[in-house]
Structure formats: C-alpha cells, structure tokens
Design a protein around this motif. Sequence first.
Motif, PDB file in Angstrom:
ATOM      1  N   UNK A 132      13.153   6.418   7.288  1.00 49.66           N
ATOM      2  CA  UNK A 132      11.751   6.351   7.884  1.00 49.66           C
ATOM      3  C   UNK A 132      11.374   5.508   8.773  1.00 49.66           C
ATOM      4  N   UNK A 133      11.573   4.252   8.557  1.00 52.00           N
ATOM      5  CA  UNK A 133      11.090   3.182   9.400  1.00 52.00           C
ATOM      6  C   UNK A 133      11.368   3.292  10.735  1.00 52.00           C
ATOM      7  N   UNK A 166       0.912  -1.350  -0.090  1.00 52.37           N
ATOM      8  CA  UNK A 166       0.004  -0.088   0.026  1.00 52.37           C
ATOM      9  C   UNK A 166       0.999   1.117   0.080  1.00 52.37           C
ATOM     10  N   UNK A 167       0.702   2.173  -0.937  1.00 51.28           N
ATOM     11  CA  UNK A 167       1.798   3.317  -1.013  1.00 51.28           C
ATOM     12  C   UNK A 167       1.680   4.212  -0.019  1.00 51.28           C
ATOM     13  N   UNK A 168       2.815   4.522   0.626  1.00 49.86           N
ATOM     14  CA  UNK A 168       2.473   5.622   1.636  1.00 49.86           C
ATOM     15  C   UNK A 168       3.236   7.048   1.099  1.00 49.86           C
ATOM     16  N   UNK A 169       2.825   7.910   1.970  1.00 50.42           N
ATOM     17  CA  UNK A 169       3.304   9.413   1.102  1.00 50.42           C
ATOM     18  C   UNK A 169       4.912   9.191   1.000  1.00 50.42           C
ATOM     19  N   UNK A 227       1.409   2.715  12.355  1.00 52.86           N
ATOM     20  CA  UNK A 227       0.811   3.612  13.007  1.00 52.86           C
ATOM     21  C   UNK A 227       1.870   4.686  13.068  1.00 52.86           C
ATOM     22  N   UNK A 228       1.943   5.980  12.495  1.00 57.75           N
ATOM     23  CA  UNK A 228       3.135   6.711  12.670  1.00 57.75           C
ATOM     24  C   UNK A 228       2.825   7.782  13.812  1.00 57.75           C
ATOM     25  N   UNK A 277       3.950  12.449   7.314  1.00 56.90           N
ATOM     26  CA  UNK A 277       3.584  11.930   6.096  1.00 56.90           C
ATOM     27  C   UNK A 277       2.491  10.815   6.721  1.00 56.90           C
ATOM     28  N   UNK A 278       1.702  10.804   5.624  1.00 60.99           N
ATOM     29  CA  UNK A 278       0.490   9.765   5.803  1.00 60.99           C
ATOM     30  C   UNK A 278       0.989   8.420   5.408  1.00 60.99           C
ATOM     31  N   UNK A 279       0.559   7.438   6.108  1.00 63.61           N
ATOM     32  CA  UNK A 279       0.861   6.058   5.713  1.00 63.61           C
ATOM     33  C   UNK A 279      -0.410   5.298   5.547  1.00 63.61           C
TER      34      UNK A 279
END
Length: 503
Positions: free
Chosen positions: A486-487, A100-103, A146-147, A153-155
């Motif tokens: 990012x991770x 699922x593509x994240x921002x 869950x960021x 950014x939206x995930x």
Amino acid sequence: MNRQNKKIIILGGGTAGWITANLMATHWQDKGFEITLVESPDIGIIGVGEGSTPPLKGFMETIGVSEAEWMPECNATYKVGITFKDWSLKPGFTEYVHPFVAQPDQFTIPAFFHNSFLRRKGIDLEGHPDQFFLATEMIRQKLSPVAPENFPFEIAYGYHFDSGLLGQFLRRVAEQKGVRYKEATVAGAMLDAQGNIDHLKTTDGEVLKADLYVDSSGFRGNLIQQTLKVPFISCAESLFNDSAIVFPTEQEENFAPHTISKAMKYGWAWKIPLTNRNGNGYVYSSSFVDADKAETEIRAHLGLLDSDVETRQLKFKVGRVAQHWAKNCLAVGLSQGFIEPLEATALDMVQETVVRFIEAYNNGDYTDKYRDEFNNRISARFDAVRDYIVCHYRISSRRDTDYWIANSTNEKISQSLRSILQSWMAGKNITDELLNQNLDIYFPNVSWNCLLTGKGIYPDQQQLRPGSDLANKYKIEDIREFNRRCALNFGSHCEHLRMLQSI
Ligand SMILES: Cc1cc2nc3c(=O)[nH]c(=O)nc-3n(C[C@H](O)[C@H](O)[C@H](O)COP(=O)(O)OP(=O)(O)OC[C@H]3O[C@@H](n4cnc5c(N)ncnc54)[C@H](O)[C@@H]3O)c2cc1C
C-alpha cells in the motif's frame, strides 16, 4: 427573535475565534447574520496548538480552502498519527504509534483485534499495534499521506501548522466571507433583566451590542466564566499537568508525518514538525517539579543546555465549564475548557462545538430549544476525551519519579474508565464496554486497543502458550507485506510539501 440581521459578536481572535467565524459565515452565508470578531490588540493569543486530528481537513474543505492555499502559508505538514515513546518501560513496548485509521486498515484491523484479544488470553501472538497500520509504515518511510488519484482508498490525516499564521490565514478567509473585524479590549459585559448578555463595554467606553455572543477569549473565559458565572469543573485530580515550556528547534532535512510524544520525568514532551522548524514543548506538573528544573531536563534531553534558544512558560487549567452554551453566549475554545494536549484534541473540540451549535440553533429555529441536548453532548465528548488521556497516565509502567507513581496509582479516575480497564484486564472484548457506554464515537475501539496493547497492558500470565492454527490464522508477514505494498502508492512527505510550496 428576528432571524434577519441577527448580530453575532465573537470575542477573541485565537484559532477558536477564527474557526468559529469561518464556520458561522459559511453555514449561515445566506441568513443575513452580521458577524463581528472583536480582538484585543494588547492581549495576545496563546500561540500554541500546532497539532490536529483528521476533522481539520473537513473544516478546510467546508470553508472552501485547498491545501495548496493554506498549508504553505502556515508552514504546515501532514500528520498520520502520534508516536508515543517511553510511556512504558516494558520490554518490546517502549514505543508505539496511535495512528489515524486509514481505509486499507479495514483489512488488517480484524487481525489486530484477534491477536490483541487472544494475547490477553495468554496466547503467544503478536499484539503490538505497530505491525498492523498503514500510518505506521508511512511514518517509518517518511511518506506523504496524500494518495494518488488512482488509489481507491481514503487515508485519514491531520496536519501540523504554525498557530499564529493559521489565525492570520483564517482571518483573511473569514473577512472575504463578510466577517467584520474590530480591534478593542473588552472591559466588561452587562446583563439584561433575564440574565442574558446585553452588551459589552470596551476600555474606550464603546458599547458593543449583539443578539448572540461567542466567548473565544481563551483561558480567561471573559463571558462564560467571569460574566455569566458558569461553574468550571476541574479535572486536575486525574490530570496533574498544569504547565508547559515551549520553544522551537531547527528542522531536519527529511522528516516523518507524525507528532512525537516522549514521556519525561514529570510529564511529556512533544515534537511537532513544521516546514521551517520543529515546535517543542514540555508539559509538566508544577506540583512535582519547578519550572527551572523542568527546563533543565528538557534542554538536557535535546542537547540544548548551552543553547540560547528562547523558551516560553505557560500555565493552563484542565477541565470544562458546566455549560458551553449558557443564556445567549456560546463558549468555544479554551474558554469552554481544556483537556491537556496529549492527543491534540482541542481544535477538534472547537469544530465539534461550533458545528453542533449551528445544527442545534438551526433545528430550534434560532432559539435555545436544543440547548440542554447540545450541552450534554459536548460535555460527554470532553469527558470521553479526558478518560482516554487519563488512561495514558494510569497504565504507564514508569515508576521513576513521584509524578509517575502518583499517576499510575491514582484512584481518582472515572467509573467509565475503571469499567473499561476492568473489562480489558478480565480478557473481555472491550467493544461491548465501549458500545454500552456509547464511547466508540469519541475514541474508537481501535484507539483504545492501540493505547492498551501499545503500552503492553496484559493480564499477568506466567507464560504465554503457543496458539492453535485457528489462533495463528493471521500471518504478521502477510500484514506487513500488505502495508508495504500500500505504501508504494505514496511519495516522500517532504517532497510533497515542497511541491505544495511551489504551486
Ligand atoms: C501547552 C498547550 C499545548 C497545546 N497543544 C495543542 C495541540 O497540539 N492541538 C490542539 O488542537 N490544541 C492544542 N492546544 C490548545 C490550543 O492552543 C487552543 O485550543 C487554541 O489555540 C485556541 O485557543 P483560543 O482561541 O481559545 O484562545 P487564545 O489563543 O488564547 O485566544 C484568545 C483571544 O481572545 C482575545 N481576548 C481575550 N480577552 C479579551 C478581551 N478582554 N477583549 C478582547 N479580546 C480578548 C485575545 O486577544 C485572543 O485573540 C494546546 C494548549 C496548550 C496550553
């Protein structure tokens, strides 16, 4: 028609029925509609359908339910994509993730497209999708999507859940919103002089009358197919699977937020992690293997030959009805059709159908003014999903059984899919093809690129050429480092689920 006190009967209390009830009750809460869901105490729900796509998150937000409220009750986990294993035998391409593509992926997708495009031109560049997406890194590290609040950014993510528990949960929410529940088995439906459904009759002889009927009765399609005789358009000639064996297995200590789809001799097997168990299923074609042999194969694969785990056999049909909204009846869920579960798209289709119906009904001032437009739109979505799924089979390099040979040589594919594949193999940018066909809104370009590069589908080339500096403009190490950094913002998947359970 009088808008006030308009009566709606939803026939069926599976996931489709309860999603419909919640969406209608939420969107029409001040319209004075009376919504009743009728469910048979004797006919069970199908009891599968445990993987979803990101729009389910939007559904929960729309009906006003938080993750802390619903996820623990439904043994739910997060999902950031699907890992496909053994669909291709090409070295280096036996596994890939459809994310699922994240921002943050917007920074790396240009590199993916660039490499994928030039790799098809014969230049020696890394084109495997697993190098480019944050979701793949999250799966590797078993992270929760869950960021933290300060991550800008939206995930995008979906969920896995127990479908029975989800139905019970959604029933409670719908009842709180004023939806009435009635236990009754519907024996038949009577039509009026115009061919609309006039009333339903239960096995106890009770008459149930409404202005609008929603058929969520599952594969039976009691109202849309049996009563209104709307034709069913099968896609069995391009999708051969018609059966599944489903069973649970024990959950592991620490698990990643993804569905696994492993190609088998006569189909594929899913593994879906829930907090208390794994849901497993082997989707296969009964034209190529019988139920016993399929069960032996999946048991052997999972080391369960001597296990007494109970399995359940299901049959299904693939295709869709010619009209999802006919007369005064809207079909939602398995009654309107089913494209096999490979990309877990069925509940997305349920949501889309109901949301678009509400929009069309509102815009037409509660008439059928926009019915044709609505039907065309939903059918186009079904067909686009069908083609993306057919493509998985058509491009597989497996030849180990008649099943895979028949799939990979099947010429009964749509012209739309044929054009996409021709465009890809000609080394063209398929963005144009997808845009021309208006397909980008279903499975986007990035998904098509993942599917084709993930299985190593490239035009035949003698030998790959080294790229110029321009061709090599993106460094894979930099992209990996970007995703790794990012991770760092995300915590353990399982710890996050435990935290939700303790709230
Ligand atoms: C093998 C398989 C795997 C799947 N995996 C996924 C997945 O991963 N993700 C996904 O999104 N979807 C998946 N699906 C699809 C998913 O299961 C369904 O879309 C979802 O469960 C909704 O089903 P439903 O509510 O339409 O039907 P059902 O669950 O069958 O519910 C039908 C309801 O109608 C009622 N009913 C029927 N007849 C009558 C009658 N005469 N009178 C009164 N009540 C009646 C029943 O009592 C029941 O409540 C899968 C499907 C299959 C077959």
